[in-house]
Design an enzyme around this catalytic site. Structure first.
Site, PDB file in Angstrom:
ATOM      1  N   TYR A  32       0.825  -1.211   0.000  1.00 11.05           N
ATOM      2  CA  TYR A  32       0.000   0.000   0.000  1.00 11.05           C
ATOM      3  C   TYR A  32       0.855   1.254   0.000  1.00 11.05           C
ATOM      4  CZ  TYR A  32       0.971   1.024   4.933  1.00 11.05           C
ATOM      5  OH  TYR A  32       1.592   1.365   6.110  1.00 11.05           O
ATOM      6  N   ARG A  51       7.979   3.898  -5.015  1.00 12.50           N
ATOM      7  CA  ARG A  51       8.176   2.945  -3.917  1.00 12.50           C
ATOM      8  C   ARG A  51       7.138   1.827  -3.968  1.00 12.50           C
ATOM      9  NH1 ARG A  51       8.043   5.208   2.134  1.00 12.50           N
ATOM     10  NH2 ARG A  51       5.828   5.391   1.642  1.00 12.50           N
ATOM     11  N   ARG A  99      -8.223 -20.067  -0.982  1.00 11.07           N
ATOM     12  CA  ARG A  99      -7.170 -19.880   0.020  1.00 11.07           C
ATOM     13  C   ARG A  99      -6.140 -21.014   0.026  1.00 11.07           C
ATOM     14  NH1 ARG A  99      -5.513 -20.890   5.115  1.00 11.07           N
ATOM     15  NH2 ARG A  99      -4.713 -19.097   6.295  1.00 11.07           N
ATOM     16  N   HIS A 101      -1.565 -21.053   0.654  1.00 14.48           N
ATOM     17  CA  HIS A 101      -0.487 -20.119   0.978  1.00 14.48           C
ATOM     18  C   HIS A 101       0.309 -19.675  -0.243  1.00 14.48           C
ATOM     19  CE1 HIS A 101      -1.596 -21.051   5.010  1.00 14.48           C
ATOM     20  NE2 HIS A 101      -0.595 -20.348   5.527  1.00 14.48           N
ATOM     21  N   LYS A 146       6.559  -1.958   1.961  1.00 19.50           N
ATOM     22  CA  LYS A 146       5.368  -1.330   2.558  1.00 19.50           C
ATOM     23  C   LYS A 146       4.200  -2.304   2.425  1.00 19.50           C
ATOM     24  CE  LYS A 146       3.299   3.266   3.106  1.00 19.50           C
ATOM     25  NZ  LYS A 146       3.465   3.434   4.545  1.00 19.50           N
ATOM     26  N   GLU A 178      12.967   2.736  13.996  1.00 24.65           N
ATOM     27  CA  GLU A 178      12.071   3.781  13.475  1.00 24.65           C
ATOM     28  C   GLU A 178      10.853   3.882  14.376  1.00 24.65           C
ATOM     29  OE1 GLU A 178      10.445   2.805   9.586  1.00 24.65           O
ATOM     30  OE2 GLU A 178      10.243   0.697  10.100  1.00 24.65           O
ATOM     31  N   LEU A 202      11.377   1.212   6.965  1.00 24.44           N
ATOM     32  CA  LEU A 202      10.794   1.662   5.702  1.00 24.44           C
ATOM     33  C   LEU A 202      11.499   2.975   5.336  1.00 24.44           C
ATOM     34  CD1 LEU A 202       8.417   1.157   3.644  1.00 24.44           C
ATOM     35  CD2 LEU A 202       7.282   3.032   4.822  1.00 24.44           C
TER      36      LEU A 202
HETATM   37  C1  PLP Z   1       6.889   1.864   9.512  1.00 22.52           C
HETATM   38  C2  PLP Z   1       6.923   3.180   8.840  1.00 22.52           C
HETATM   39  N1  PLP Z   1       8.075   3.841   8.749  1.00 22.52           N
HETATM   40  C3  PLP Z   1       8.157   5.049   8.149  1.00 22.52           C
HETATM   41  C4  PLP Z   1       7.029   5.663   7.613  1.00 22.52           C
HETATM   42  C5  PLP Z   1       7.145   7.017   6.960  1.00 22.52           C
HETATM   43  O1  PLP Z   1       7.060   6.902   5.584  1.00 22.52           O
HETATM   44  P1  PLP Z   1       6.506   8.100   4.674  1.00 22.52           P
HETATM   45  O2  PLP Z   1       7.344   9.292   5.007  1.00 22.52           O
HETATM   46  O3  PLP Z   1       6.741   7.618   3.297  1.00 22.52           O
HETATM   47  O4  PLP Z   1       5.083   8.297   5.037  1.00 22.52           O
HETATM   48  C6  PLP Z   1       5.804   4.999   7.665  1.00 22.52           C
HETATM   49  C7  PLP Z   1       4.602   5.623   7.087  1.00 22.52           C
HETATM   50  O5  PLP Z   1       3.520   5.165   7.180  1.00 22.52           O
HETATM   51  C8  PLP Z   1       5.748   3.725   8.295  1.00 22.52           C
HETATM   52  O6  PLP Z   1       4.587   3.059   8.358  1.00 22.52           O
END
Ligand code: PLP
Length: 283
Positions: A32, A51, A99, A101, A146, A178, A202
């Site tokens: 997403y 991304r 369903r 896997h 993501k 993070e 991320l």
């Molecule tokens: C785990 C995580 N890290 C970092 C970010 C920040 O990413 P962005 O600046 O692209 O929103 C997000 C955003 O939802 C996130 O879910």
């Protein structure tokens, strides 16, 4: 009326129904993005969509659109729903199949959904700062994707929220990675540090905008691991995400970090971020 996108068609939200055997619903098998809209205009849409395509490739999914096609379709939805300041959420699951896997046959098309939300910028929080809580990072080892699978993130956010905090600061052992839905930054003696863009975080789009601002303003930013001790001894802490922008953290609850107000570097970056918004979206 509120419109959404379901499999490439814009339709009335009440008519949009998702199949019970959608792999996103059953396995969280999908990806997403969330893109910010300011002044009815996308902010960093190309970066988010690039991304998205990278996330798709990493999980072996082929999206049935080009980046431009997708952007145009999303822009039509924003226009249709008359969004001024808000977000668009979009996801692709691996599609609908009985369903099992392993991945379904190649002829099963990814299921695409999107919707918009009108939301104001968090101006008060941006001014005053927020509180955060340290929470162990128990997520998988592909946080660079993501993915729709967010159990580790939402459990951490819940723990922080129950403690009255805006965000969880995740750490693997002593290393800060993070936030549960944001990237984390510390400032010490005028130098910013943030975790390198490895499989453990991320690589946020807001994080990248911040790196550009630092370059333009000659602020040193190092993509370097830092630990809890450094976090708590920092002069400033802030987080960054699409919806939270450059958000000051003024207190880490239960720990020694507390500041009266957001720091100088955080303020500079916030001002730089405003300029980026104005430049792209004319606000
Ligand atoms: C785990 C995580 N890290 C970092 C970010 C920040 O990413 P962005 O600046 O692209 O929103 C997000 C955003 O939802 C996130 O879910």
């Amino acid at each position: 009326m509120d419109y959404v996108i379901l499999d490439g068609q814009i339709l009335d939200r009440n008519k949009a129904k998702v199949d019970i055997e959608d792999r996103g619903y059953q396995f969280g098998d999908g990806i997403y993005e969330v893109i910010r809209v300011y002044n009815s205009t996308f902010f960093t849409a190309d970066e988010h969509l690039t991304r998205l395509f990278q996330s798709a490739e990493k999980i072996g999914m082929t999206l049935p659109y080009t980046l431009e096609e997708l952007k145009n379709l999303l822009a039509s939805l924003v226009k249709r729903n008359n969004i001024n300041d808000g977000t668009i959420y979009l996801q692709f699951s691996r599609g609908v199949a009985a369903r099992q896997h392993h991945y379904p046959d190649k002829d099963v098309k990814p299921a695409f959904t999107a919707y918009t939300k009108e939301i104001e910028r968090p101006k008060d929080k941006l001014k005053k700062g927020v509180h955060a809580k340290l929470v162990e990072d128990v997520r998988w080892l592909r946080c660079d994707i993501k993915s729709l699978n967010l159990l580790g993130n939402i459990m951490a956010k819940q723990e922080a929220s129950e403690a009255g905090c805006f965000e969880a600061i995740l750490h693997r052992g002593s290393t800060v990675t993070e936030g549960s839905s944001s990237n984390m930054f510390i400032v010490k003696d005028g130098i910013i540090k943030t975790h390198p863009a490895t499989n453990l975080i991320l690589n946020g789009i807001t994080r990248r905008v911040i790196m550009d601002i630092c370059k333009e303003q000659n602020i040193t930013i190092k993509e370097e691991e830092f630990n809890i001790e450094e976090l708590l001894a920092a002069d400033e802490i802030f987080l960054a995400s699409t919806t939270s922008e450059v958000m000051p953290i003024v207190k880490v609850i239960g720990e020694s970090f507390e500041t009266e107000e957001p720091g100088e570097i955080t303020r500079k970056l916030q001002a730089g971020f405003e300029k980026k918004i104005a430049l792209q979206c004319g606000e």
